[in-house]
Design an enzyme around this catalytic site. Structure first.
Site, PDB file in Angstrom:
ATOM      1  N   ALA A 196     -14.340 -88.701  37.354  1.00 31.65           N
ATOM      2  CA  ALA A 196     -14.901 -88.017  36.184  1.00 31.65           C
ATOM      3  C   ALA A 196     -16.332 -88.487  35.988  1.00 31.65           C
ATOM      4  CB  ALA A 196     -14.079 -88.339  34.939  1.00 31.65           C
ATOM      5  N   LYS A 197     -17.096 -87.801  35.210  1.00 27.93           N
ATOM      6  CA  LYS A 197     -18.443 -88.260  34.841  1.00 27.93           C
ATOM      7  C   LYS A 197     -18.865 -87.534  33.579  1.00 27.93           C
ATOM      8  CE  LYS A 197     -21.404 -91.148  36.706  1.00 27.93           C
ATOM      9  NZ  LYS A 197     -20.987 -92.308  37.495  1.00 27.93           N
TER      10      LYS A 197
END
Ligand code: NAD
Length: 509
Positions: free
Chosen positions: A198-199
């Site tokens: 994720a980011k």
């Protein structure tokens, strides 16, 4: 219905928000399953009204854009359905289009072709699974209200909760977060961590924010993310311009909402709030551990090596101090506003003191001053880009004067630059391996939080070294077995692992 969609705050399927893109979708008959993704290259037919980069995306996703009637775009969505659209239709994947996303998907396409990855997994792994875009107000110190845009992208939910940092920068975008989330998936898989990637981030100029503004922005961003984060859902961590302080605010905001303390919702927290020993140093140290292993393999004595580092923040700073401590010679280092060079070796402790006192490297007396990107071209054995993405490009790749590049930053080398470097015999040790120390110690922190038990600094360093070394071993095995460059080897190992998990889980329902 739509598997990769951009959600609004309420997490409604995008198909409800943006029905137009999925109008006139018919099930595709006779779709061949089991064909390798590189089948996509067999599609004939030219573009019908779309830009080149979307065509890149479309053709690489297995999405044919055959010639269609004037004013229409015809194609097959990556959901395996034929799509016929009116003029102005949104090409699949257009949501995330950006320079960095094109880079990450090109890498994925190359690796999946190499693996002859089944088309099913190309479709399931190429685009992010979930994206959240939020606009939120923040009361500024002067009484005005400013609106900020924040993002969180979760690339795959197959491997467990998702994991990845959030950053503050003026160029944060959905496409950038999507690329970084995909790389996080490969990084976690390569290191054998039970996470998808994720980011996230908020588009802002962090240096222009006062402490109060920064805190209110962080807390509101955290509150906006609550529907999709949690210790078993998605666990943020520090990235550019965020650190322990932001993690503490994030953890507190989440905990206030649920009514009890949840240390495991973020990693990279202060020690007293359930942080771990060694997290701050983890990424830089991990870079050095990988570099040591590479040097052994290519017979380059690290203690005699000259090192040039772009970036003197968390990662670049820790790497510089550690390399200096083991006797390597750091001959160049830079911050955003410029760099310093000394062929005889820089005094890292003196640079630290100077930056602590003056805020940047500007004016440091005992070195030659150069531009921020010039340090990459200083003669040396090892170049470590540890700042921002796309710094080694087709423009400067031919001028790098080193034996190897090790990517501490995410995405610092463009595809074109890497081709040039490889032709010149300069290997590039990819980000998904080299900078994986941060997420590895984040994983240790999360495990300690879940167990309410803490490990000491030596324990952490030992485990980190072991984990980095075994990932390194998996990559070198693949380099030798497949006869490919380091990036393709690392991605192949990672993609194979995620595809296998996806195969075993199947498709719901
Ligand atoms: P940071 O904000 O602490 O430091 C960034 C450094 O880069 C600063 O010295 C800044 O002045 C410099 N910089 C910014 N723009 C520059 C430019 N154009 N030219 C030269 N220098 C420039 O960030 P960080 O945590 O050290 O992260 C650096 C890189 O490492 C990022 O790409 C990040 O995504 C990656 N990374 C960080 C971690 C982590 O744990 N912090 C983990 C994995 C990857």
């Amino acid at each position: 219905m739509a598997e990769h969609v951009t959600h609004g705050v309420g997490l409604r399927p995008a198909s409800l928000n943006d029905r137009r893109a999925y109008l006139r979708v018919r099930p595709r008959r006779g779709r061949e399953r089991g064909a390798a993704c590189d089948r996509r290259h067999e599609h004939a037919g030219g573009p019908a009204r779309t830009s080149d980069h979307l065509l890149d995306h479309a053709s690489a996703s297995g999405i044919p854009f055959p010639s269609a009637g004037r004013g229409t775009v015809r194609g097959m969505s990556s959901h395996g359905a034929d799509v016929a659209e009116e003029e102005g239709a949104v090409a699949p994947g257009a949501e995330w289009d950006s320079e960095l996303y094109r880079m990450s998907t090109r890498q994925f396409d190359r690796a999946s072709s190499l693996l002859a990855l089944d088309q099913e997994f190309c479709v399931r792994l190429r685009d992010p699974r979930r994206s959240l875009v939020v606009n939120f107000p923040v009361r500024m110190d002067d009484g005005r209200t400013a609106s900020f845009t924040g993002y969180r992208v979760q690339h795959t939910l197959t491997m467990g909760p998702t994991k990845g940092g959030f950053r503050y920068a003026p160029d944060v975008s959905l496409g950038e977060c999507a690329a970084l989330a995909m790389w996080m998936t490969w990084k976690c898989a390569l290191l054998g961590l039970p996470y998808g990637g994720a980011k996230g981030g908020v588009r802002c100029t962090p240096a222009a924010l006062g402490d109060g503004e920064r805190e209110r922005m962080t807390r509101r961003y955290a509150a906006e993310l609550i529907p999709i984060v949690g210790p078993d859902q998605d666990i943020p961590a520090p990235d550019m311009a965020t650190g322990e302080r932001e993690m503490a605010w994030f953890m507190d905001t989440y905990s206030q909402q649920v009514g009890y303390s949840v240390p495991g919702v973020v990693t990279g927290k202060p020690l007293v709030l359930g942080g771990t020993a060694g997290r701050r140093e983890a990424t830089g140290l991990g870079v050095v551990y990988v570099l040591e292993a590479v040097c052994e393999r290519i017979d380059l004595p690290l203690r005699e090596a000259r090192i040039a580092i772009q970036g003197f923040g968390n990662v670049g700073g820790v790497a510089a101090r550690e390399l200096d401590a083991i006797g390597a010679r750091v001959v160049a280092i830079s911050g955003a506003d410029g760099g310093v060079v000394s062929a005889g070796g820089l005094d890292i402790a003196a640079l630290d003191l100077w930056v602590a006192e003056h805020g940047s490297l500007a004016g440091y007396p005992d070195a030659e001053h150069v531009g921020p990107a010039d340090v990459l071209e200083v003669p040396c054995e090892v170049v470590i880009p540890a700042a921002v993405s796309r710094q080694i490009t087709a423009d400067n790749a031919a001028r790098l004067d080193c034996r190897l590049v090790i990517e501490a930053a995410n995405g610092p080398t463009t595809t074109e630059a890497e081709e040039i470097l490889l032709k010149r015999g300069i290997p590039v040790i990819p980000d998904v391996l080299a900078n994986a120390g941060g997420v590895t110690v984040s994983y240790f922190e999360w495990v300690q939080d879940q167990q309410r038990y803490s490990w000491d600094a030596l324990d952490i360093q030992e485990r980190l070294r072991r984990q980095m070394r075994s990932a390194f071993g998996r990559v070198t095995d693949a380099v030798d077995r497949l006869g490919v460059d380091w990036r393709m080897a690392a991605l192949s190992v990672a993609i194979e692992r995620v595809a296998e998990a996806a195969r075993l889980r199947g498709i719901y329902p």
